[in-house]
Design a protein around this motif. Sequence first.
Motif, PDB file in Angstrom:
ATOM      1  N   VAL A   1      -5.141   9.524 -11.578  1.00 16.91           N
ATOM      2  CA  VAL A   1      -5.488   9.891  -9.543  1.00 16.91           C
ATOM      3  C   VAL A   1      -5.819  11.159  -9.852  1.00 16.91           C
ATOM      4  CG1 VAL A   1      -4.938   9.300  -7.590  1.00 16.91           C
ATOM      5  CG2 VAL A   1      -3.768   8.215  -9.341  1.00 16.91           C
ATOM      6  N   ILE A   2      -6.847  11.272  -9.582  1.00 20.14           N
ATOM      7  CA  ILE A   2      -7.632  13.364  -8.491  1.00 20.14           C
ATOM      8  C   ILE A   2      -6.842  12.970  -7.665  1.00 20.14           C
ATOM      9  CG2 ILE A   2      -9.814  14.298  -8.295  1.00 20.14           C
ATOM     10  CD1 ILE A   2     -10.825  13.031  -9.960  1.00 20.14           C
ATOM     11  N   THR A   3      -6.096  14.073  -7.413  1.00 17.97           N
ATOM     12  CA  THR A   3      -5.066  14.132  -6.052  1.00 17.97           C
ATOM     13  C   THR A   3      -6.098  15.809  -5.810  1.00 17.97           C
ATOM     14  OG1 THR A   3      -3.531  15.427  -7.583  1.00 17.97           O
ATOM     15  CG2 THR A   3      -2.949  13.171  -6.733  1.00 17.97           C
ATOM     16  N   ALA A   4      -6.299  16.643  -6.114  1.00 23.60           N
ATOM     17  CA  ALA A   4      -7.298  17.609  -5.709  1.00 23.60           C
ATOM     18  C   ALA A   4      -8.329  18.219  -6.532  1.00 23.60           C
ATOM     19  CB  ALA A   4      -6.253  18.860  -4.788  1.00 23.60           C
ATOM     20  N   ALA A   5      -9.651  19.211  -5.823  1.00 23.06           N
ATOM     21  CA  ALA A   5     -10.669  19.182  -6.733  1.00 23.06           C
ATOM     22  C   ALA A   5     -11.123  20.981  -5.908  1.00 23.06           C
ATOM     23  CB  ALA A   5     -11.925  18.562  -6.711  1.00 23.06           C
ATOM     24  N   VAL A   6     -11.792  22.105  -7.098  1.00 23.67           N
ATOM     25  CA  VAL A   6     -12.122  22.751  -6.242  1.00 23.67           C
ATOM     26  C   VAL A   6     -13.864  22.645  -6.842  1.00 23.67           C
ATOM     27  CG1 VAL A   6     -13.297  25.346  -6.826  1.00 23.67           C
ATOM     28  CG2 VAL A   6     -10.276  24.178  -7.843  1.00 23.67           C
ATOM     29  N   LEU A   7     -14.379  22.669  -5.962  1.00 30.72           N
ATOM     30  CA  LEU A   7     -15.807  21.841  -5.234  1.00 30.72           C
ATOM     31  C   LEU A   7     -16.725  23.184  -5.630  1.00 30.72           C
ATOM     32  CD1 LEU A   7     -15.062  19.573  -2.586  1.00 30.72           C
ATOM     33  CD2 LEU A   7     -15.017  19.346  -5.455  1.00 30.72           C
TER      34      LEU A   7
ATOM     35  N   VAL B   1       0.568  -1.065   0.020  1.00 27.31           N
ATOM     36  CA  VAL B   1      -0.167  -0.223   0.052  1.00 27.31           C
ATOM     37  C   VAL B   1       1.007   1.249  -0.281  1.00 27.31           C
ATOM     38  CG1 VAL B   1      -1.517   1.874   1.340  1.00 27.31           C
ATOM     39  CG2 VAL B   1      -1.976  -1.162   1.108  1.00 27.31           C
ATOM     40  N   LEU B   2       0.762   1.917  -1.280  1.00 32.11           N
ATOM     41  CA  LEU B   2       1.419   3.213  -1.143  1.00 32.11           C
ATOM     42  C   LEU B   2       0.907   4.814  -0.120  1.00 32.11           C
ATOM     43  CD1 LEU B   2       2.429   2.692  -4.421  1.00 32.11           C
ATOM     44  CD2 LEU B   2       3.824   2.393  -2.468  1.00 32.11           C
ATOM     45  N   ARG B   3       1.495   5.081   0.956  1.00 34.02           N
ATOM     46  CA  ARG B   3       1.336   6.096   1.199  1.00 34.02           C
ATOM     47  C   ARG B   3       1.326   7.460   0.840  1.00 34.02           C
ATOM     48  NH1 ARG B   3      -0.213   6.314   6.150  1.00 34.02           N
ATOM     49  NH2 ARG B   3      -2.125   6.965   6.992  1.00 34.02           N
ATOM     50  N   PRO B   4       1.359   8.638   0.173  1.00 34.18           N
ATOM     51  CA  PRO B   4       2.171   9.331  -0.037  1.00 34.18           C
ATOM     52  C   PRO B   4       1.539  10.481   0.802  1.00 34.18           C
ATOM     53  CG  PRO B   4       0.612   9.176  -1.899  1.00 34.18           C
ATOM     54  CD  PRO B   4       0.804   7.998  -1.390  1.00 34.18           C
ATOM     55  N   ALA B   5       2.969  11.478   0.481  1.00 35.77           N
ATOM     56  CA  ALA B   5       2.052  12.204   1.852  1.00 35.77           C
ATOM     57  C   ALA B   5       1.832  14.155   0.838  1.00 35.77           C
ATOM     58  CB  ALA B   5       3.701  13.196   2.326  1.00 35.77           C
ATOM     59  N   ASP B   6       1.436  13.839  -0.093  1.00 40.43           N
ATOM     60  CA  ASP B   6       1.238  15.162  -1.055  1.00 40.43           C
ATOM     61  C   ASP B   6       1.518  14.771  -2.576  1.00 40.43           C
ATOM     62  OD1 ASP B   6       3.910  15.069  -1.721  1.00 40.43           O
ATOM     63  OD2 ASP B   6       4.629  16.559  -0.553  1.00 40.43           O
ATOM     64  N   VAL B   7       0.615  15.422  -3.238  1.00 42.59           N
ATOM     65  CA  VAL B   7       0.393  15.434  -4.748  1.00 42.59           C
ATOM     66  C   VAL B   7       2.146  15.018  -5.172  1.00 42.59           C
ATOM     67  CG1 VAL B   7       0.338  17.782  -5.224  1.00 42.59           C
ATOM     68  CG2 VAL B   7      -0.665  16.129  -6.881  1.00 42.59           C
TER      69      VAL B   7
ATOM     70  N   ALA C   1      -5.212   9.022   1.410  1.00 43.11           N
ATOM     71  CA  ALA C   1      -5.359   9.137   2.946  1.00 43.11           C
ATOM     72  C   ALA C   1      -4.837  10.773   3.509  1.00 43.11           C
ATOM     73  CB  ALA C   1      -4.889   8.122   3.608  1.00 43.11           C
ATOM     74  N   ARG C   2      -3.220  10.629   2.865  1.00 37.31           N
ATOM     75  CA  ARG C   2      -2.986  11.736   3.029  1.00 37.31           C
ATOM     76  C   ARG C   2      -2.775  12.947   2.698  1.00 37.31           C
ATOM     77  NH1 ARG C   2       3.033   9.648   4.115  1.00 37.31           N
ATOM     78  NH2 ARG C   2       3.868  11.424   5.401  1.00 37.31           N
ATOM     79  N   LEU C   3      -3.428  12.575   1.684  1.00 34.49           N
ATOM     80  CA  LEU C   3      -3.722  14.048   0.930  1.00 34.49           C
ATOM     81  C   LEU C   3      -4.588  14.603   1.616  1.00 34.49           C
ATOM     82  CD1 LEU C   3      -1.500  12.180  -1.007  1.00 34.49           C
ATOM     83  CD2 LEU C   3      -2.290  13.920  -2.907  1.00 34.49           C
ATOM     84  N   ASN C   4      -4.605  14.918   2.020  1.00 32.11           N
ATOM     85  CA  ASN C   4      -6.523  15.716   3.192  1.00 32.11           C
ATOM     86  C   ASN C   4      -5.967  17.231   3.261  1.00 32.11           C
ATOM     87  OD1 ASN C   4      -4.383  15.821   5.642  1.00 32.11           O
ATOM     88  ND2 ASN C   4      -5.555  14.370   6.585  1.00 32.11           N
ATOM     89  N   ARG C   5      -5.476  17.745   2.377  1.00 37.61           N
ATOM     90  CA  ARG C   5      -5.351  19.522   3.006  1.00 37.61           C
ATOM     91  C   ARG C   5      -6.552  20.223   1.982  1.00 37.61           C
ATOM     92  NH1 ARG C   5      -0.815  17.662   1.913  1.00 37.61           N
ATOM     93  NH2 ARG C   5       0.645  16.678   2.672  1.00 37.61           N
ATOM     94  N   ILE C   6      -7.628  20.799   3.627  1.00 33.51           N
ATOM     95  CA  ILE C   6      -8.315  22.304   2.514  1.00 33.51           C
ATOM     96  C   ILE C   6      -7.172  22.655   1.907  1.00 33.51           C
ATOM     97  CG2 ILE C   6      -9.949  24.266   3.378  1.00 33.51           C
ATOM     98  CD1 ILE C   6     -10.573  21.244   4.238  1.00 33.51           C
TER      99      ILE C   6
ATOM    100  N   GLU D   1      -8.016  18.390  -0.951  1.00 27.59           N
ATOM    101  CA  GLU D   1      -6.855  17.274  -1.520  1.00 27.59           C
ATOM    102  C   GLU D   1      -8.090  15.874  -1.858  1.00 27.59           C
ATOM    103  OE1 GLU D   1      -2.922  19.035  -0.695  1.00 27.59           O
ATOM    104  OE2 GLU D   1      -3.583  17.056   0.377  1.00 27.59           O
ATOM    105  N   ALA D   2      -7.864  15.132  -2.369  1.00 26.94           N
ATOM    106  CA  ALA D   2      -8.558  13.824  -2.655  1.00 26.94           C
ATOM    107  C   ALA D   2      -8.891  13.026  -1.700  1.00 26.94           C
ATOM    108  CB  ALA D   2      -8.190  13.259  -3.721  1.00 26.94           C
ATOM    109  N   GLY D   3      -7.907  13.334  -0.892  1.00 32.10           N
ATOM    110  CA  GLY D   3      -8.186  12.143   0.915  1.00 32.10           C
ATOM    111  C   GLY D   3      -8.566  12.988   2.052  1.00 32.10           C
ATOM    112  N   ALA D   4      -9.206  14.611   1.335  1.00 30.89           N
ATOM    113  CA  ALA D   4     -10.541  14.437   2.978  1.00 30.89           C
ATOM    114  C   ALA D   4     -11.535  13.605   3.033  1.00 30.89           C
ATOM    115  CB  ALA D   4     -10.222  16.433   2.410  1.00 30.89           C
ATOM    116  N   THR D   5     -11.951  13.550   3.954  1.00 32.90           N
ATOM    117  CA  THR D   5     -13.229  12.716   3.644  1.00 32.90           C
ATOM    118  C   THR D   5     -14.579  14.306   3.582  1.00 32.90           C
ATOM    119  OG1 THR D   5     -13.423  13.342   5.890  1.00 32.90           O
ATOM    120  CG2 THR D   5     -12.864  11.497   5.791  1.00 32.90           C
ATOM    121  N   LEU D   6     -15.344  13.310   2.784  1.00 35.75           N
ATOM    122  CA  LEU D   6     -16.830  14.557   3.009  1.00 35.75           C
ATOM    123  C   LEU D   6     -17.469  14.939   3.759  1.00 35.75           C
ATOM    124  CD1 LEU D   6     -18.736  15.294   0.769  1.00 35.75           C
ATOM    125  CD2 LEU D   6     -19.828  13.921   1.053  1.00 35.75           C
TER     126      LEU D   6
END
Length: 467
Positions: A203-209, A40-46, A90-95, A108-113
């Motif tokens: 792989v989606i890594t971040a989004a503007v919602l 399992v790969l868990r990178p810290a950032d994009v 999971a570690r890409l979870n920043r606003i 970021e994509a790993g933030a929960t809804l």
Amino acid sequence: MLLEALTSLLGPRGLITEPADTAAYSEDWRKLYRGQPRAVLRPADVGELAAAVKICAAHGARIVPQGGNTSMVGGATPSADGTEFILSLARLNRIRAIDAVDQTLTIEAGATLKAAQTAAEAAGCMFPLSIGSEGTAQIGGILSTNAGGNNTVRYGNARDLVLGLEVVLPDGEIWNGLRRLRKDNTGYCLRQLFVGAEGTLGVITAAVLKLVPRPTEREVALCAVPSPEAALALFTRFHRNDPAAIQAFEYMSGLGMDFVLKNIPGTTLPFATPAAHYALVDLATPRPQAGLRAAMEQLLEAALEAGDIGDAAIAESEAQRAAIWRLREEHTEAQKREGASVKNDVSVPVSKVPAFIAEATAACQALMPGIRVVPFGHMGDGNIHFNLAQPVGMDGAAFLARDHAIMDTVCAVVRRYDGSFSAEHGIGRLKAYMMPDWRGGAELAVMQRIKAALDPAGTMNPGKVLP
Ligand code: 2HG
Ligand code: ZN
């Protein structure tokens, strides 16, 4: 060589190989599939994520992107042969940014809804996508599956709520499309290609919602209804009155509610007598003094007179609202506790929901006497979860072995009503076999050409979506 390169890139926190530690990533939520990842790969950032994808691409290694692992269709489970890497977001979870004037959230994509909803609220706004698994499901997964949920009737699906994307392509290149424009006609709409692609194109890594103003008035009611036809009549009544006020309109069967009351501790009906069917009406508006309460009472009274509802309870507090919604949201868990179940996440035109429920029920009962039919879901947008619970006393595995026969029986009715065999959960592994039959010809051929163009080596989430 490959593992060494990944280890030195990601470090000990970023790479998991011990089977005891990879187990939680290897099985889907429904326990339909158990895979065996290479790691399992868990990178810290994009930057790290893109570098890891580049290394994998150089070795022809396969990647299964994974968010909160709440897929209903095995969309994020690796194969059992030990060759695939799970790429956890999971570690890409920043606003990254929030703007209450533009009404946008860059996340970021790993933030929960749930984290996205909370961030929006703190800025006086709302991110209006809402699903049962929102505490665990992540933004990347929600976009990759084009999730729908409870509020689609008003705000559309995930696809309608995204202005920009950042994506790591299968060769490791980063596409930064994090634009937050309301108008941007500049060629092919790439972001919509990745939304709903289930990680098969990158792989989606971040989004503007997109955000919306936070409602100031809200009214929720649970109604006992005599039939799905009556539930539809109730929806039409509310829709004609003010479509913009309908936050959600949900249907539940009597049996599904029985499962909840029986299997989920602390749940009770807000009125005395159980009903054959139920409708949940949720109204909300940011308009001050909109008079939602009066509208709710008037419309329910008229429905009562017309015989479209037998009883209704309007929530008087936040706690009561939550209790009513809990009766709806616990349907999935209650069915899980009732034994084996086969899910059919399907859609038909809203006007056809009652006929579809009646015909699919008859077809399933003819296929398997004793089968328990538990339809529920998003009536306001035509998406019904036409789920089947095993007959009482039947062996669960024997029931699940008939899953294709059951799914095909339901989908034959869906087809008669020009519906879809996958409304909001996606295709994943579970429904890939249905693609040639439902989307074959030009449509599937174009999809395959797009896949070949973006991921010629076929390393991104193999075995999902495309057969
Ligand atoms: C819901 O609407 C989810 O609650 C899950 O889409 C549906 O359990 C299901 O089949
Ligand atoms: Zn749903």
